[in-house]
Design a protein around this motif. Structure first.
Motif, PDB file in Angstrom:
ATOM      1  N   SER A 172       0.825  -1.209   0.000  1.00 45.65           N
ATOM      2  CA  SER A 172       0.000   0.000   0.000  1.00 45.65           C
ATOM      3  C   SER A 172       0.858   1.256   0.000  1.00 45.65           C
ATOM      4  O   SER A 172       0.525   2.246  -0.662  1.00 45.65           O
ATOM      5  CB  SER A 172      -0.920   0.006   1.230  1.00 45.65           C
ATOM      6  N   THR A 173       1.974   1.217   0.723  1.00 44.17           N
ATOM      7  CA  THR A 173       2.877   2.365   0.755  1.00 44.17           C
ATOM      8  C   THR A 173       3.466   2.629  -0.628  1.00 44.17           C
ATOM      9  O   THR A 173       3.521   3.771  -1.086  1.00 44.17           O
ATOM     10  CB  THR A 173       4.010   2.117   1.768  1.00 44.17           C
ATOM     11  N   VAL A 174       3.893   1.567  -1.301  1.00 43.31           N
ATOM     12  CA  VAL A 174       4.469   1.716  -2.642  1.00 43.31           C
ATOM     13  C   VAL A 174       3.433   2.254  -3.617  1.00 43.31           C
ATOM     14  O   VAL A 174       3.713   3.144  -4.429  1.00 43.31           O
ATOM     15  CB  VAL A 174       5.032   0.365  -3.130  1.00 43.31           C
ATOM     16  N   GLU A 175       2.203   1.719  -3.542  1.00 40.43           N
ATOM     17  CA  GLU A 175       1.158   2.191  -4.443  1.00 40.43           C
ATOM     18  C   GLU A 175       0.850   3.659  -4.207  1.00 40.43           C
ATOM     19  O   GLU A 175       0.720   4.439  -5.153  1.00 40.43           O
ATOM     20  CB  GLU A 175      -0.114   1.351  -4.242  1.00 40.43           C
ATOM     21  N   GLU A 176       0.745   4.063  -2.942  1.00 42.08           N
ATOM     22  CA  GLU A 176       0.475   5.461  -2.630  1.00 42.08           C
ATOM     23  C   GLU A 176       1.636   6.348  -3.048  1.00 42.08           C
ATOM     24  O   GLU A 176       1.442   7.434  -3.578  1.00 42.08           O
ATOM     25  CB  GLU A 176       0.220   5.603  -1.134  1.00 42.08           C
ATOM     26  N   TYR A 177       2.844   5.862  -2.841  1.00 40.05           N
ATOM     27  CA  TYR A 177       4.032   6.652  -3.148  1.00 40.05           C
ATOM     28  C   TYR A 177       4.207   6.850  -4.642  1.00 40.05           C
ATOM     29  O   TYR A 177       4.601   7.918  -5.104  1.00 40.05           O
ATOM     30  CB  TYR A 177       5.246   5.932  -2.555  1.00 40.05           C
ATOM     31  N   SER A 178       3.905   5.808  -5.422  1.00 45.93           N
ATOM     32  CA  SER A 178       4.059   5.904  -6.869  1.00 45.93           C
ATOM     33  C   SER A 178       3.033   6.834  -7.496  1.00 45.93           C
ATOM     34  O   SER A 178       3.223   7.317  -8.607  1.00 45.93           O
ATOM     35  CB  SER A 178       3.936   4.514  -7.499  1.00 45.93           C
ATOM     36  N   LYS A 179       1.944   7.101  -6.773  1.00 48.92           N
ATOM     37  CA  LYS A 179       0.906   7.995  -7.287  1.00 48.92           C
ATOM     38  C   LYS A 179       1.056   9.423  -6.778  1.00 48.92           C
ATOM     39  O   LYS A 179       0.206  10.264  -7.045  1.00 48.92           O
ATOM     40  CB  LYS A 179      -0.476   7.467  -6.902  1.00 48.92           C
ATOM     41  N   SER A 180       2.119   9.679  -6.004  1.00 46.46           N
ATOM     42  CA  SER A 180       2.304  11.027  -5.462  1.00 46.46           C
ATOM     43  C   SER A 180       2.562  12.003  -6.591  1.00 46.46           C
ATOM     44  O   SER A 180       3.062  11.662  -7.655  1.00 46.46           O
ATOM     45  CB  SER A 180       3.474  11.052  -4.475  1.00 46.46           C
ATOM     46  N   SER A 181       2.210  13.273  -6.362  1.00 47.28           N
ATOM     47  CA  SER A 181       2.304  14.303  -7.403  1.00 47.28           C
ATOM     48  C   SER A 181       3.753  14.644  -7.691  1.00 47.28           C
ATOM     49  O   SER A 181       4.644  14.499  -6.861  1.00 47.28           O
ATOM     50  CB  SER A 181       1.560  15.559  -6.956  1.00 47.28           C
ATOM     51  N   ALA A 182       4.018  15.154  -8.872  1.00 46.19           N
ATOM     52  CA  ALA A 182       5.364  15.486  -9.312  1.00 46.19           C
ATOM     53  C   ALA A 182       6.089  16.470  -8.414  1.00 46.19           C
ATOM     54  O   ALA A 182       7.274  16.322  -8.163  1.00 46.19           O
ATOM     55  CB  ALA A 182       5.328  16.021 -10.752  1.00 46.19           C
ATOM     56  N   PRO A 183       5.437  17.535  -7.883  1.00 46.79           N
ATOM     57  CA  PRO A 183       6.171  18.474  -7.035  1.00 46.79           C
ATOM     58  C   PRO A 183       6.781  17.832  -5.802  1.00 46.79           C
ATOM     59  O   PRO A 183       7.699  18.369  -5.216  1.00 46.79           O
ATOM     60  CB  PRO A 183       5.092  19.488  -6.635  1.00 46.79           C
ATOM     61  N   LYS A 184       6.281  16.663  -5.388  1.00 49.36           N
ATOM     62  CA  LYS A 184       6.815  16.015  -4.205  1.00 49.36           C
ATOM     63  C   LYS A 184       7.941  15.053  -4.537  1.00 49.36           C
ATOM     64  O   LYS A 184       8.451  14.364  -3.692  1.00 49.36           O
ATOM     65  CB  LYS A 184       5.701  15.250  -3.481  1.00 49.36           C
ATOM     66  N   ARG A 185       8.342  15.009  -5.822  1.00 52.08           N
ATOM     67  CA  ARG A 185       9.341  14.051  -6.246  1.00 52.08           C
ATOM     68  C   ARG A 185      10.660  14.753  -6.562  1.00 52.08           C
ATOM     69  O   ARG A 185      10.680  15.880  -7.029  1.00 52.08           O
ATOM     70  CB  ARG A 185       8.868  13.289  -7.479  1.00 52.08           C
ATOM     71  N   THR A 186      11.743  14.047  -6.327  1.00 51.97           N
ATOM     72  CA  THR A 186      13.067  14.535  -6.697  1.00 51.97           C
ATOM     73  C   THR A 186      13.831  13.382  -7.303  1.00 51.97           C
ATOM     74  O   THR A 186      13.606  12.217  -6.950  1.00 51.97           O
ATOM     75  CB  THR A 186      13.833  15.047  -5.467  1.00 51.97           C
ATOM     76  N   PRO A 187      14.766  13.660  -8.231  1.00 50.11           N
ATOM     77  CA  PRO A 187      15.516  12.580  -8.854  1.00 50.11           C
ATOM     78  C   PRO A 187      16.412  11.855  -7.859  1.00 50.11           C
ATOM     79  O   PRO A 187      16.579  10.664  -7.914  1.00 50.11           O
ATOM     80  CB  PRO A 187      16.326  13.273  -9.934  1.00 50.11           C
ATOM     81  N   PHE A 188      17.007  12.596  -6.932  1.00 52.82           N
ATOM     82  CA  PHE A 188      17.817  12.015  -5.873  1.00 52.82           C
ATOM     83  C   PHE A 188      17.564  12.775  -4.592  1.00 52.82           C
ATOM     84  O   PHE A 188      17.146  13.925  -4.600  1.00 52.82           O
ATOM     85  CB  PHE A 188      19.312  12.069  -6.213  1.00 52.82           C
ATOM     86  N   SER A 189      17.897  12.172  -3.481  1.00 50.66           N
ATOM     87  CA  SER A 189      17.715  12.838  -2.203  1.00 50.66           C
ATOM     88  C   SER A 189      18.766  13.924  -2.026  1.00 50.66           C
ATOM     89  O   SER A 189      19.809  13.922  -2.680  1.00 50.66           O
ATOM     90  CB  SER A 189      17.827  11.825  -1.067  1.00 50.66           C
TER      91      SER A 189
END
Length: 359
Positions: A182-199
């Motif tokens: 469930s965490t992976v599914e929710e995380y993969s659907k998160s919006s683009a502004p919350k994503r970064t290529p690397f930490s």
């Protein structure tokens, strides 16, 4: 004189009106005394020993399970009277499907009967405002069992004071697998502004690595800094030593593509945002308080794939030698008293430490 005969005499005596009145008064006094101290918020039970109790008393196995459900009703009343908020019980493991079919079918039928009784005669749950939640793999249950489960959950959903978690059918590994999925599914659907290529940590490490390489090169080079600068084309240092476009994308950038359309950059979520709290929010017991007490009857000292995630550094475990159908206040009282003693001892030890820190 057989144990069964002695047990029947004892039960007859305890069911007499004078004995019932005396026992009821003693129970209320003891529970009232327990409420004066700290009370656990969440208690879990592995209801083990129904079959061995049946064999030792020469009764049918299903009758042993029936007596086990009666013991559950006694334990629930004790817990709710003391002020426990959540009771979680291990009613049926997924591994139990490997038992003989007649026993599995009997357990399923017994579960239906007991849940229907909760619906029709739910005085205990109504009295203490307890809602029923059935935790486990619904896909493994038949439609008739699911129908009764859904009615029990729906009937008690407005009770907000206490919770009864019935793990049926359940294993902790399956719960953790479901939570991660469930965490992976929710995380993969998160919006683009919350994503970064690397930490940010990865980017910092990359920059420090580049700086270290340049420092070593400059120290070993016999050419002076001024001469090196004079022979270096403007901007070439930036081109060679800067990070690739993969690591320099802005957090809200949807990706970069070269002019010929190749080298598309995929932006992945920052995995460092996944913590134990993230997983905990997807567990079956997400909105329940931490587990304070873990009790298993029948003398077996193992967890049996139950509440592995919920057991933490402060969970106190008790393995009792009595069978579950025998479990009552006389067995639970020492558990609660020891837990209270440990809580008071912990508070006394932490008091001086907090004073030292404050000073």
């Amino acid at each position: 004189m057989s144990d069964l005969y002695l047990s029947r005499i004892r039960n007859w005596f305890l069911s007499s009106p004078p004995a019932e009145w005396a026992i009821r008064g003693l129970r209320e006094t003891l529970i009232g005394a327990l409420k004066q101290g700290p009370v656990p918020r969440h208690v879990a039970f592995v209801m083990d020993g129904n079959r061995r109790y049946a064999r030792s008393h020469k009764i049918e196995t299903i009758e042993g399970h029936h007596l086990g459900f009666e013991a559950l009703a006694r334990v629930l009343e004790i817990c709710y009277k003391c002020g426990v908020e959540v009771v979680t019980v291990y009613a049926f493991s997924i591994e139990n499907f490997n038992r003989p079919k007649y026993e599995v079918d009997g357990l399923m039928q017994l579960a239906k009967v007991k849940l229907e009784q909760l619906i029709q005669h739910g005085e205990l749950l109504e009295r203490y405002g307890a809602s029923v939640r059935v935790l486990g793999e619904r896909d493994l249950l038949s439609d008739d069992v699911l129908e009764v489960i859904d009615r029990a959950v729906s009937t008690t959903k407005n009770n907000k004071k206490c919770i009864l978690n019935i793990c049926f059918p359940y294993t902790s590994r399956e719960e953790m697998t479901t939570a991660i999925r469930s965490t992976v599914e929710e995380y993969s659907k998160s919006s683009a502004p919350k994503r970064t290529p690397f930490s940010q940590t990865r980017i910092t490490q990359k920059i420090m690595s580049k700086q270290g390489d340049r420092s070593g090169k400059m120290e070993s080079d016999n050419t002076s800094l001024g001469q090196e600068q004079s022979h270096t084309p403007p901007g070439s240092d930036d081109n060679e030593d800067s990070m690739s476009s993969t690591t320099t994308l802005y957090p809200d950038s949807p990706g970069r593509t070269s002019k010929d359309g190749s080298n598309h950059v995929t932006i992945y979520p920052n995995v460092e945002n996944i913590t134990t709290e993230t997983i905990d929010k997807h567990m079956y017991t997400a909105d329940c308080p931490p587990l304070d007490i873990f009790v298993r009857t029948s003398g077996v000292e193992r967890l049996s794939d139950f509440m592995l995630w919920q057991c933490h550094q402060d969970t106190q475990m008790f393995f009792l030698k009595c069978f579950w159908p025998e479990f009552d206040l006389r067995h639970f009282l020492p558990v609660l008293l020891e837990w209270q003693w440990r809580q008071k001892k912990k508070a006394m030890e932490e008091g001086p430490r907090q004073r030292v820190k404050a000073a």
